[in-house]
Design a protein around this motif. Structure first.
Motif, mmCIF file in Angstrom:
data_model
loop_
_atom_site.group_PDB
_atom_site.id
_atom_site.type_symbol
_atom_site.label_atom_id
_atom_site.label_comp_id
_atom_site.label_asym_id
_atom_site.label_seq_id
_atom_site.Cartn_x
_atom_site.Cartn_y
_atom_site.Cartn_z
ATOM 1 N N VAL A 88 90.493 -19.731 -31.321
ATOM 2 C CA VAL A 88 90.614 -21.193 -31.378
ATOM 3 C C VAL A 88 91.098 -21.652 -32.752
ATOM 4 O O VAL A 88 91.982 -22.517 -32.845
ATOM 5 N N GLU A 89 90.569 -21.084 -33.823
ATOM 6 C CA GLU A 89 90.951 -21.530 -35.161
ATOM 7 C C GLU A 89 92.437 -21.300 -35.463
ATOM 8 O O GLU A 89 93.127 -22.239 -35.885
ATOM 9 N N ALA A 92 94.434 -23.764 -33.411
ATOM 10 C CA ALA A 92 94.309 -25.130 -33.925
ATOM 11 C C ALA A 92 95.139 -25.312 -35.192
ATOM 12 O O ALA A 92 95.751 -26.378 -35.396
ATOM 13 N N ARG A 93 95.189 -24.271 -36.049
ATOM 14 C CA ARG A 93 96.041 -24.347 -37.244
ATOM 15 C C ARG A 93 97.512 -24.465 -36.846
ATOM 16 O O ARG A 93 98.279 -25.195 -37.468
ATOM 17 N N TRP A 95 98.629 -25.767 -34.072
ATOM 18 C CA TRP A 95 98.791 -27.137 -33.555
ATOM 19 C C TRP A 95 98.962 -28.127 -34.707
ATOM 20 O O TRP A 95 99.848 -28.978 -34.681
ATOM 21 N N ASP A 96 98.126 -27.997 -35.739
ATOM 22 C CA ASP A 96 98.204 -28.896 -36.893
ATOM 23 C C ASP A 96 99.538 -28.744 -37.624
ATOM 24 O O ASP A 96 100.125 -29.727 -38.068
ATOM 25 N N LEU A 123 94.614 -23.193 -25.816
ATOM 26 C CA LEU A 123 93.354 -23.818 -26.242
ATOM 27 C C LEU A 123 92.528 -24.258 -25.037
ATOM 28 O O LEU A 123 91.309 -24.112 -25.023
#
Length: 138
Positions: A88-89, A92-93, A95-96, A123
Motif C-alpha cells: 500500500v505504501e 500510495a507514493r 499515486w502522490d 490499491l
C-alpha cells in the motif's frame, strides 16, 4: 530405447506439482538479474505467488520516478495481486507522484493515465483483501 524414453517422460509428467514448482528464492534471484522486458513478464507471476520474498522483490523494483511506465505498470499490477499490506505504501507514493505531475503538467500523457488507473485498481484490491473493521466477526 524408445520404451525407456517414453517411461521417463511419463514419470516426469506424473511427478507432483510441488516437485515441478520453482523455488521462490531462485525465481526472485532470476527476477532481480533479468532485463527489463523479462521483468515485465515475470512480475505477474511473482505477485500471484503471494509470498513475502516475492512482494519484497516487487517493492524494491517499483520506482515510478525513474522507471519506464510500462515496467511500472507491470509492478503495480503485480503488487495488487499480492494483497499484501506492505504494497500500500509504495502504491500510495506512486499515486502522490502522479498527482504532483498532474499539477505540473495540467494533464498526464496516456501511458501515465493508465498507470494511475492501475495504481487505483491495485490499491482497491489490497483494501478488498482485508476485512472491513465494521463487518461483524464470526
Amino acid at each position: 530405447m524408445r520404451l525407456l524414453l517414453a517411461a521417463l517422460l511419463l514419470a516426469a509428467a506424473a511427478a507432483p506439482a510441488a516437485a515441478r514448482k520453482p523455488k521462490t528464492k531462485d525465481l526472485v534471484a532470476s527476477f532481480e538479474s533479468a532485463k527489463p522486458d523479462e521483468k515485465i513478464r515475470m512480475a505477474a507471476t511473482l505477485g500471484r505467488m503471494k509470498e513475502k520474498k516475492t512482494t519484497d522483490a516487487l517493492i524494491l523494483a517499483f520506482d515510478i520516478k525513474r522507471g519506464n511506465p510500462r515496467e511500472s505498470a507491470a509492478y503495480v499490477e503485480a503488487l495488487g495481486y499480492t494483497g499484501d499490506d506492505r504494497a500500500v505504501e509504495p502504491l500510495a507514493r506512486g499515486w502522490d507522484y502522479l498527482r504532483s505531475m498532474i499539477l505540473q503538467m495540467g494533464e498526464l500523457p496516456g501511458n501515465l493515465q493508465v498507470l494511475r488507473w492501475k495504481i487505483l485498481d491495485s490499491l482497491s484490491a489490497s483494501a478488498a483483501s482485508r476485512p472491513c473493521a465494521s463487518s461483524p466477526r464470526p
